[in-house]
Design an enzyme around this catalytic site. Structure first.
Site, PDB file in Angstrom:
ATOM      1  N   ALA A 182       0.837  -1.203   0.000  1.00 61.66           N
ATOM      2  CA  ALA A 182       0.000   0.000   0.000  1.00 61.66           C
ATOM      3  C   ALA A 182       0.873   1.255   0.000  1.00 61.66           C
ATOM      4  O   ALA A 182       0.588   2.227  -0.704  1.00 61.66           O
ATOM      5  CB  ALA A 182      -0.942  -0.003   1.201  1.00 61.66           C
ATOM      6  N   ASP A 183       1.937   1.242   0.789  1.00 64.45           N
ATOM      7  CA  ASP A 183       2.868   2.371   0.790  1.00 64.45           C
ATOM      8  C   ASP A 183       3.481   2.575  -0.589  1.00 64.45           C
ATOM      9  O   ASP A 183       3.529   3.696  -1.111  1.00 64.45           O
ATOM     10  CB  ASP A 183       3.988   2.130   1.806  1.00 64.45           C
ATOM     11  CG  ASP A 183       3.619   2.560   3.209  1.00 64.45           C
ATOM     12  OD1 ASP A 183       2.601   3.265   3.380  1.00 64.45           O
ATOM     13  OD2 ASP A 183       4.341   2.193   4.149  1.00 64.45           O
ATOM     14  N   PHE A 184       3.973   1.498  -1.180  1.00 60.92           N
ATOM     15  CA  PHE A 184       4.748   1.662  -2.406  1.00 60.92           C
ATOM     16  C   PHE A 184       3.866   1.916  -3.617  1.00 60.92           C
ATOM     17  O   PHE A 184       4.288   2.609  -4.558  1.00 60.92           O
ATOM     18  CB  PHE A 184       5.682   0.472  -2.602  1.00 60.92           C
ATOM     19  CG  PHE A 184       6.771   0.404  -1.560  1.00 60.92           C
ATOM     20  CD1 PHE A 184       7.195   1.548  -0.904  1.00 60.92           C
ATOM     21  CD2 PHE A 184       7.356  -0.791  -1.219  1.00 60.92           C
ATOM     22  CE1 PHE A 184       8.190   1.508   0.063  1.00 60.92           C
ATOM     23  CE2 PHE A 184       8.355  -0.849  -0.256  1.00 60.92           C
ATOM     24  CZ  PHE A 184       8.773   0.301   0.392  1.00 60.92           C
TER      25      PHE A 184
END
Length: 425
Positions: A182-184
């Protein structure tokens, strides 16, 4: 060794041939999504100034692989940028930030909406200082709605989006994707959005606000599931290493207990597989002819295939499958993937050189140009390493710089106080 395989820090604006040369990014983000996204912009030539609190980005301390306050996680997602350590709670610190914003092209922040308002770094305020500013807000859940003011992070976005609900073994519990996906995904959307906004500004002369949240990014990864579910109302459930829409498209185990992937993406590849299966029974049965039929008979078919693959080692099957033109491949652990000949040929992993810690490996920028020498342009900066340099660039003289240090508005050098991880998003 490729020309991209070993890089030391160069000047933040080095490389006149880089796509984003001349673009200045003021980066207030911490943890993963924002820092990695701005690193990718830096790889492409942007001058990224990472504005950190005096104690540093909280993820400088999430592990101690390079020593106390020297996190390998931080080194992995903060490259191709400069660091200035600044007390934004002070009037003088806020003044430094406003000077940075007046000359910036892009501003990136990854705090919750209420914190942004409280700190005076909201879009409307900063647009008043610089109408050409491209303002990028990264949140966990969005800026409105019932969760907008709640703390959020990668695992919550994976959970709420449904991603964990389709990941894991058949009949098992939900499983988080092994990397902070989700971050990347947010990082990649940040880069995409910034480049589009710069193009828009070329046409209009004005900046704009980009809003990215981790939850939306994960929902967007269901592009091949949502419409299908909407039409069929058949829910998707975990398939282990398999695929709910394709069969056979999953790992199998050789006689040596090594896994490999067999991936019949289409009926064409299934037809290529059939000559290898003829000696083991009737796999030309009409019920297997189409992917729809193979999905209907998934359990029976995959069990039969596994019984066959139990007869020989994985590498033996891979040789035959490749020769037949059937998509296949070994399943690597990370340590194996780093040495895979294709990964090496792609320069997918490069080495950066830190003046204290020496060489360390990191992913290369996956965006390549035919002529521009894109890619990481330096190690993750020490806390406040470029504080004085940046202050001089925005108009502070030597006496001003000394006063800011004396008043503890800025700092340079390693932090001495480890801070708790804040609710960033």
């Amino acid at each position: 060794m490729s020309k991209n395989n070993d890089r030391a820090n160069g000047p933040a604006g080095a490389g006149d041939n880089l796509p984003l040369t001349g673009v200045r990014v003021v980066d207030l983000s911490q943890v993963g999504a924002g820092p990695y996204g701005t690193s990718l912009l830096g790889d492409l030539g942007a001058d990224v100034i990472k504005v950190e609190p005096l104690e540093g980005d909280s993820f400088r301390y999430v592990d101690s692989a390079f020593g106390e306050g020297e996190s390998a996680y931080f080194f992995g997602v903060n490259r191709s940028k400069r660091s200035i350590a600044l007390d934004l709670k002070s009037e003088q610190g806020y003044e430094v930030l406003t000077r940075l914003v007046r000359d910036a092209d892009v501003f990136v922040v990854a705090f919750r909406p209420d914190a942004v308002e409280r700190m005076g770094i909201d879009y409307d305020t900063l647009r008043g200082l610089n109408d050409r500013l491209i303002y990028c807000s990264i949140t966990a859940f969005g800026e409105t709605g019932p969760r907008a003011h709640q703390p959020g992070m990668d695992i919550l976005a994976q959970a709420l989006s449904g991603l964990m609900g389709v990941t894991g073994e058949v009949g098992g519990g939900p499983v988080k994707v092994g990397v902070p996906i989700a971050d990347f995904v947010g990082s990649f959307l940040l880069g995409f959005g910034v480049c589009a906004a710069l193009r828009l500004r070329d046409r209009t002369g004005h900046g704009d606000k980009i809003s990215i949240n981790l939850l939306d990014g994960q929902v967007a990864t269901f592009a091949n599931y949502i419409t299908v579910y909407d039409k069929t109302r058949v829910p998707f459930r975990p398939q282990g290493g398999g695929h709910p829409q394709l069969v056979p498209y999953q790992p199998f185990l050789g006689s040596d207990q090594k896994y490999f992937v067999l991936a019949c993406l289409s009926d064409k590849f299934w037809q290529k597989l059939l000559p290898m299966l003829d000696e083991y029974g009737d796999f030309r049965d009409p019920k297997y002819r189409t992917n729809t039929g193979r999905i209907e008979h998934r359990g029976e078919l995959c069990e039969r295939l596994q019984t066959i693959f139990d007869k020989r080692p994985a590498d033996s099957w891979l040789i035959d499958l490749e020769a037949a033109g059937v998509p296949c491949g070994p399943i690597h652990r990370l340590e194996d993937a780093l040495e895979d000949p294709q990964v090496v040929a792609n320069d997918a992993v490069i080495s950066l050189t830190h003046p204290t810690h020496g060489s360390y490996r990191a992913p290369n920028n996956p965006i390549r140009f035919a002529h521009a020498d894109t890619g990481p342009r330096g190690y993750a900066p020490d806390l406040g390493e470029h504080t004085d340099e940046v202050l001089r660039e925005i108009g502070y003289n030597e006496d001003d710089v000394l006063a800011l240090h004396t008043n503890r508005v800025v700092r340079r050098g390693p932090a001495t106080v480890l801070n708790a991880i804040p609710n960033i998003y």
